[in-house]
Motif scaffolding. Structure first.
Motif, PDB file in Angstrom:
ATOM      1  N   PHE A  76     -29.549  28.137  15.382  1.00 24.02           N
ATOM      2  CA  PHE A  76     -29.712  26.711  15.102  1.00 24.02           C
ATOM      3  C   PHE A  76     -29.230  26.386  13.690  1.00 24.02           C
ATOM      4  CE2 PHE A  76     -32.206  23.107  13.510  1.00 24.02           C
ATOM      5  CZ  PHE A  76     -31.866  22.152  14.455  1.00 24.02           C
ATOM      6  N   ILE A  77     -29.580  27.233  12.738  1.00 28.24           N
ATOM      7  CA  ILE A  77     -29.159  27.041  11.348  1.00 28.24           C
ATOM      8  C   ILE A  77     -27.643  27.136  11.244  1.00 28.24           C
ATOM      9  CG2 ILE A  77     -29.319  27.984   9.006  1.00 28.24           C
ATOM     10  CD1 ILE A  77     -32.133  29.037   9.878  1.00 28.24           C
ATOM     11  N   ILE A  78     -27.053  28.139  11.900  1.00 26.57           N
ATOM     12  CA  ILE A  78     -25.599  28.307  11.882  1.00 26.57           C
ATOM     13  C   ILE A  78     -24.925  27.111  12.534  1.00 26.57           C
ATOM     14  CG2 ILE A  78     -23.698  29.702  12.809  1.00 26.57           C
ATOM     15  CD1 ILE A  78     -25.631  32.143  12.476  1.00 26.57           C
ATOM     16  N   GLY A  79     -25.459  26.634  13.642  1.00 22.96           N
ATOM     17  CA  GLY A  79     -24.900  25.469  14.323  1.00 22.96           C
ATOM     18  C   GLY A  79     -24.942  24.221  13.456  1.00 22.96           C
ATOM     19  N   CYS A  80     -26.047  24.029  12.738  1.00 19.39           N
ATOM     20  CA  CYS A  80     -26.151  22.876  11.827  1.00 19.39           C
ATOM     21  C   CYS A  80     -25.131  22.978  10.701  1.00 19.39           C
ATOM     22  CB  CYS A  80     -27.560  22.775  11.252  1.00 19.39           C
ATOM     23  SG  CYS A  80     -28.780  22.190  12.425  1.00 19.39           S
ATOM     24  N   ALA A  81     -24.931  24.177  10.163  1.00 21.18           N
ATOM     25  CA  ALA A  81     -23.959  24.370   9.084  1.00 21.18           C
ATOM     26  C   ALA A  81     -22.540  24.095   9.574  1.00 21.18           C
ATOM     27  CB  ALA A  81     -24.066  25.784   8.521  1.00 21.18           C
ATOM     28  N   ILE A  82     -22.200  24.579  10.753  1.00 23.63           N
ATOM     29  CA  ILE A  82     -20.864  24.335  11.314  1.00 23.63           C
ATOM     30  C   ILE A  82     -20.659  22.852  11.577  1.00 23.63           C
ATOM     31  CG2 ILE A  82     -19.426  24.711  13.362  1.00 23.63           C
ATOM     32  CD1 ILE A  82     -20.591  27.569  13.434  1.00 23.63           C
ATOM     33  N   THR A  83     -21.671  22.184  12.109  1.00 19.08           N
ATOM     34  CA  THR A  83     -21.574  20.746  12.363  1.00 19.08           C
ATOM     35  C   THR A  83     -21.382  19.974  11.065  1.00 19.08           C
ATOM     36  OG1 THR A  83     -22.946  20.950  14.340  1.00 19.08           O
ATOM     37  CG2 THR A  83     -22.784  18.759  13.345  1.00 19.08           C
ATOM     38  N   ALA A  84     -22.143  20.320  10.036  1.00 25.02           N
ATOM     39  CA  ALA A  84     -22.021  19.634   8.752  1.00 25.02           C
ATOM     40  C   ALA A  84     -20.628  19.841   8.153  1.00 25.02           C
ATOM     41  CB  ALA A  84     -23.087  20.135   7.787  1.00 25.02           C
ATOM     42  N   MET A  85     -20.123  21.070   8.201  1.00 19.08           N
ATOM     43  CA  MET A  85     -18.779  21.334   7.680  1.00 19.08           C
ATOM     44  C   MET A  85     -17.716  20.581   8.471  1.00 19.08           C
ATOM     45  SD  MET A  85     -18.833  25.322   6.476  1.00 19.08           S
ATOM     46  CE  MET A  85     -19.472  25.980   8.001  1.00 19.08           C
ATOM     47  N   SER A  86     -17.882  20.497   9.780  1.00 20.13           N
ATOM     48  CA  SER A  86     -16.926  19.766  10.616  1.00 20.13           C
ATOM     49  C   SER A  86     -16.941  18.275  10.287  1.00 20.13           C
ATOM     50  CB  SER A  86     -17.241  19.968  12.099  1.00 20.13           C
ATOM     51  OG  SER A  86     -17.129  21.319  12.440  1.00 20.13           O
ATOM     52  N   LEU A  87     -18.126  17.714  10.077  1.00 17.06           N
ATOM     53  CA  LEU A  87     -18.225  16.301   9.717  1.00 17.06           C
ATOM     54  C   LEU A  87     -17.565  16.028   8.373  1.00 17.06           C
ATOM     55  CD1 LEU A  87     -21.848  15.418  10.855  1.00 17.06           C
ATOM     56  CD2 LEU A  87     -19.729  14.505  11.778  1.00 17.06           C
ATOM     57  N   VAL A  88     -17.798  16.883   7.403  1.00 15.58           N
ATOM     58  CA  VAL A  88     -17.179  16.712   6.086  1.00 15.58           C
ATOM     59  C   VAL A  88     -15.665  16.822   6.203  1.00 15.58           C
ATOM     60  CG1 VAL A  88     -16.925  17.777   3.802  1.00 15.58           C
ATOM     61  CG2 VAL A  88     -19.200  17.441   4.786  1.00 15.58           C
ATOM     62  N   ALA A  89     -15.170  17.810   6.941  1.00 15.63           N
ATOM     63  CA  ALA A  89     -13.728  17.970   7.124  1.00 15.63           C
ATOM     64  C   ALA A  89     -13.136  16.751   7.833  1.00 15.63           C
ATOM     65  CB  ALA A  89     -13.432  19.241   7.914  1.00 15.63           C
ATOM     66  N   GLY A  90     -13.824  16.227   8.837  1.00 11.23           N
ATOM     67  CA  GLY A  90     -13.353  15.038   9.549  1.00 11.23           C
ATOM     68  C   GLY A  90     -13.292  13.815   8.643  1.00 11.23           C
ATOM     69  N   ILE A  91     -14.310  13.626   7.828  1.00  5.73           N
ATOM     70  CA  ILE A  91     -14.330  12.489   6.896  1.00  5.73           C
ATOM     71  C   ILE A  91     -13.200  12.616   5.878  1.00  5.73           C
ATOM     72  CG2 ILE A  91     -15.665  11.416   5.039  1.00  5.73           C
ATOM     73  CD1 ILE A  91     -18.188  12.054   6.757  1.00  5.73           C
ATOM     74  N   ILE A  92     -12.991  13.823   5.341  1.00  4.18           N
ATOM     75  CA  ILE A  92     -11.897  14.040   4.385  1.00  4.18           C
ATOM     76  C   ILE A  92     -10.554  13.752   5.049  1.00  4.18           C
ATOM     77  CG2 ILE A  92     -10.670  15.822   3.060  1.00  4.18           C
ATOM     78  CD1 ILE A  92     -13.448  17.031   2.456  1.00  4.18           C
ATOM     79  N   PHE A  93     -10.379  14.210   6.279  1.00  2.72           N
ATOM     80  CA  PHE A  93      -9.138  13.962   7.014  1.00  2.72           C
ATOM     81  C   PHE A  93      -8.910  12.462   7.206  1.00  2.72           C
ATOM     82  CE2 PHE A  93      -6.997  13.246  11.089  1.00  2.72           C
ATOM     83  CZ  PHE A  93      -5.775  13.848  10.827  1.00  2.72           C
ATOM     84  N   LEU A  94      -9.956  11.730   7.609  1.00  2.00           N
ATOM     85  CA  LEU A  94      -9.818  10.290   7.821  1.00  2.00           C
ATOM     86  C   LEU A  94      -9.497   9.555   6.519  1.00  2.00           C
ATOM     87  CD1 LEU A  94     -12.682   9.578  10.367  1.00  2.00           C
ATOM     88  CD2 LEU A  94     -10.214   9.526  10.784  1.00  2.00           C
ATOM     89  N   ILE A  95     -10.109   9.972   5.433  1.00  2.00           N
ATOM     90  CA  ILE A  95      -9.824   9.344   4.133  1.00  2.00           C
ATOM     91  C   ILE A  95      -8.372   9.583   3.740  1.00  2.00           C
ATOM     92  CG2 ILE A  95     -10.328   9.491   1.646  1.00  2.00           C
ATOM     93  CD1 ILE A  95     -13.273   9.967   2.444  1.00  2.00           C
ATOM     94  N   ARG A  96      -7.861  10.778   3.936  1.00  2.00           N
ATOM     95  CA  ARG A  96      -6.454  11.079   3.591  1.00  2.00           C
ATOM     96  C   ARG A  96      -5.492  10.303   4.484  1.00  2.00           C
ATOM     97  NH1 ARG A  96      -6.016  17.427   1.913  1.00  2.00           N
ATOM     98  NH2 ARG A  96      -7.331  17.233   0.076  1.00  2.00           N
ATOM     99  N   VAL A  97      -5.796  10.176   5.766  1.00  2.00           N
ATOM    100  CA  VAL A  97      -4.934   9.409   6.666  1.00  2.00           C
ATOM    101  C   VAL A  97      -4.932   7.945   6.268  1.00  2.00           C
ATOM    102  CG1 VAL A  97      -4.724   8.588   9.058  1.00  2.00           C
ATOM    103  CG2 VAL A  97      -5.116  11.001   8.610  1.00  2.00           C
ATOM    104  N   LYS A  98      -6.082   7.422   5.912  1.00  2.00           N
ATOM    105  CA  LYS A  98      -6.212   6.023   5.493  1.00  2.00           C
ATOM    106  C   LYS A  98      -5.375   5.756   4.229  1.00  2.00           C
ATOM    107  CE  LYS A  98      -9.406   2.956   6.946  1.00  2.00           C
ATOM    108  NZ  LYS A  98      -9.087   1.905   7.839  1.00  2.00           N
ATOM    109  N   ARG A  99      -5.375   6.695   3.281  1.00  2.65           N
ATOM    110  CA  ARG A  99      -4.635   6.539   2.030  1.00  2.65           C
ATOM    111  C   ARG A  99      -3.120   6.566   2.256  1.00  2.65           C
ATOM    112  NH1 ARG A  99      -7.935  10.177  -2.398  1.00  2.65           N
ATOM    113  NH2 ARG A  99      -9.757   8.848  -2.481  1.00  2.65           N
ATOM    114  N   MET A 100      -2.681   7.308   3.278  1.00  2.83           N
ATOM    115  CA  MET A 100      -1.251   7.413   3.570  1.00  2.83           C
ATOM    116  C   MET A 100      -0.697   6.107   4.162  1.00  2.83           C
ATOM    117  SD  MET A 100      -0.725  11.147   5.110  1.00  2.83           S
ATOM    118  CE  MET A 100      -0.850  12.610   4.155  1.00  2.83           C
ATOM    119  N   GLN A 101      -1.535   5.303   4.734  1.00  2.12           N
ATOM    120  CA  GLN A 101      -1.066   4.084   5.396  1.00  2.12           C
ATOM    121  C   GLN A 101      -0.831   3.003   4.428  1.00  2.12           C
ATOM    122  OE1 GLN A 101      -3.965   3.196   8.364  1.00  2.12           O
ATOM    123  NE2 GLN A 101      -3.311   4.860   9.675  1.00  2.12           N
TER     124      GLN A 101
END
Length: 101
Positions: A76-101
């Motif tokens: 459960f702890i590992i799953g929460c950590a992976i989910t949190a890292m995925s959310l952070v990576a997704g947000i960073i990706f969306l911010i970079r895509v937004k800046r490119m437009q």
């Protein structure tokens, strides 16, 4: 396990069990709940939960009055950590895509 006292379950849910204990000597508390890795005892870090004929068990002292067992697996702890890292990576990706437009 050795019959050195009595125990009464005061709260029960699938992932948390509270037991009132009246032990006359150090003994092993055995709870009629299937053991899986991830069961833990609240309180002392030295206290471990181990299988006893496939059931949950933990060592208790004569002075203990209440034992709290809870299910909190490492997966459960590992799953929460992976989910949190995925959310952070997704947000960073969306911010970079937004800046490119």
């Amino acid at each position: 396990a050795d019959g050195k006292g009595s125990a009464r379950i005061t709260y029960f849910s699938p992932n948390r069990i509270v037991v009132n204990v009246n032990a006359t000597d150090a003994d092993t508390l055995v709870v009629n709940q299937n053991y899986y890795n991830g069961w833990r005892a609240k309180g002392d870090r030295q206290k471990t939960v181990t299988p006893f004929n496939g059931l949950i068990s933990t060592r208790i002292g004569q002075d203990e009055k209440e034992v709290i067992l809870y299910y909190f697996p490492n997966s459960f702890i590992i799953g929460c950590a992976i989910t949190a890292m995925s959310l952070v990576a997704g947000i960073i990706f969306l911010i970079r895509v937004k800046r490119m437009q």
